[in-house]
Design an enzyme around this catalytic site. Structure first.
Site, PDB file in Angstrom:
ATOM      1  N   ASP A 225      66.140  52.967 -31.089  1.00 53.02           N
ATOM      2  CA  ASP A 225      66.911  53.820 -31.999  1.00 53.02           C
ATOM      3  C   ASP A 225      67.098  53.154 -33.359  1.00 53.02           C
ATOM      4  OD1 ASP A 225      68.301  56.040 -32.818  1.00 53.02           O
ATOM      5  OD2 ASP A 225      70.182  55.493 -31.845  1.00 53.02           O
ATOM      6  N   LEU A 226      65.991  52.774 -33.970  1.00 49.67           N
ATOM      7  CA  LEU A 226      66.038  52.142 -35.291  1.00 49.67           C
ATOM      8  C   LEU A 226      66.100  53.217 -36.378  1.00 49.67           C
ATOM      9  CD1 LEU A 226      63.475  49.246 -34.743  1.00 49.67           C
ATOM     10  CD2 LEU A 226      65.958  49.036 -35.019  1.00 49.67           C
TER      11      LEU A 226
END
Length: 332
Positions: A223-224
């Site tokens: 979840d960058l």
């Protein structure tokens, strides 16, 4: 904080009530202060909710960050993953928060104990703020190359965890299998892509075992997005990576999906700079493989992508449009 304030937690008894309160400043601020007091940590004069998040998060001025975990919205799993990640990353050569303490707001009551983690705050601004606030394209591309170097170091962190972050963990391949079974119908509901393209997707998507064959598991942050990365644009420095609730021992290609489609907003020149910094070789099948991971990702990944994808009917053309080299013609 009085016992009455703790009893307010009983208002959260469903997914809906959790959703409505999870980012409520007035609700969480006294609870966050209580957490810091219980750990004997300094209580800052200002605690604020920085924005929308899955878990309740409060940021102190100038420090620290308090993150609470409910029993709804995968809270127990998120706590386990984040706790394991901080243990694995403790001595890693990547800029991540320091874990300052942990506790529970109401232990031993028989009700959900409301565990929390307290972490150091990252300096700099979010990637999203930096990208939106600059007209210096060269500086942004240089920062993307530096982010690529940091991402490469993150992927090489040894997998020394005890559950999710172990070399033989099956969590990641099982996730991909679940997503493969559900992705076509999910994308029909989300509405970003044409029905004609989605009609072809089941036959186009590779088998998960084939996609992962021969790939060594890496530390993967799934979840960058644009506010989970902190940077100093002027110094060309990545100052922090946060939020380790979606981490896996998995395929490093998965980590590019949110990074490119959310943080970079589908900008292929920025993606190319990141790959250059990471020394990531773009193979002939790169675009096709990354589109496969796009469809196998656990999130609604096109939600923050400012691109009209509705005209595509061929997955191969969509792959090149999203993941091809920056000089590739759109083709839609």
């Amino acid at each position: 904080m009085t016992q009455e304030s703790l009893l307010l937690l009983d208002r959260i008894d469903s997914d809906d009530s959790y959703a409505s309160l999870r980012n409520d400043q007035e609700f969480w601020e006294p609870l966050a202060r209580r957490a810091l007091e219980e750990l004997g940590l300094p209580v800052p004069p200002v605690l604020r909710v920085p924005g929308e998040s899955t878990n309740p998060v409060l940021v102190g001025e100038p420090d620290p960050v308090i993150k609470l975990f409910g029993e709804h919205w995968c809270g127990p799993e998120s706590l386990a993953s984040e706790s394991e990640a901080y243990a694995v990353l403790a001595d890693a050569p990547v800029p991540v928060p320091r874990l300052l303490g942990r506790g529970e707001l109401r232990p031993g009551t028989g009700a959900w104990p409301w565990p929390y983690l307290v972490m150091s705050r990252m300096t700099g601004t979010t990637w999203r703020s930096a990208m939106d606030g600059t007209t210096d394209r060269n500086a942004l591309l240089a920062l993307a190359r530096e982010l690529g170097r940091v991402l490469g170091r993150l992927h090489r962190v040894p997998l020394t965890g005890n559950t999710v972050l172990t070399p033989h963990s099956e969590v990641f391949p099982e996730l991909l299998r679940e997503r493969r079974a559900a992705t076509v119908e999910d994308h029909r509901g989300w509405g970003y892509l044409s029905p004609r393209l989605l009609d072809r997707l089941e036959d186009w998507l590779p088998d998960v075992d084939t996609l992962l064959a021969g790939r060594e598991p890496r530390f993967v942050h799934g979840d960058l997005h644009g506010t989970n990365i902190f940077v100093d644009l002027a110094a060309t420095e990545v100052t922090g990576i946060v939020d380790f609730t979606d981490v896996y021992a998995g395929d490093s290609r998965y980590s590019l999906v949110q990074l490119h489609l959310n943080a970079f907003r589908g900008d292929r020149e920025i993606l190319a700079a990141l790959l250059d910094g990471a020394q990531w070789k773009r193979t002939e099948d790169f675009a096709r493989e990354l589109l496969a991971f796009t469809f196998l990702h656990d999130f609604e990944v096109f939600e923050e992508t400012p691109l009209d994808l509705s005209g595509f009917t061929d997955p191969e053309e969509l792959a090149q449009f999203l993941w091809g080299p920056p000089d590739t013609a759109p083709g839609a």
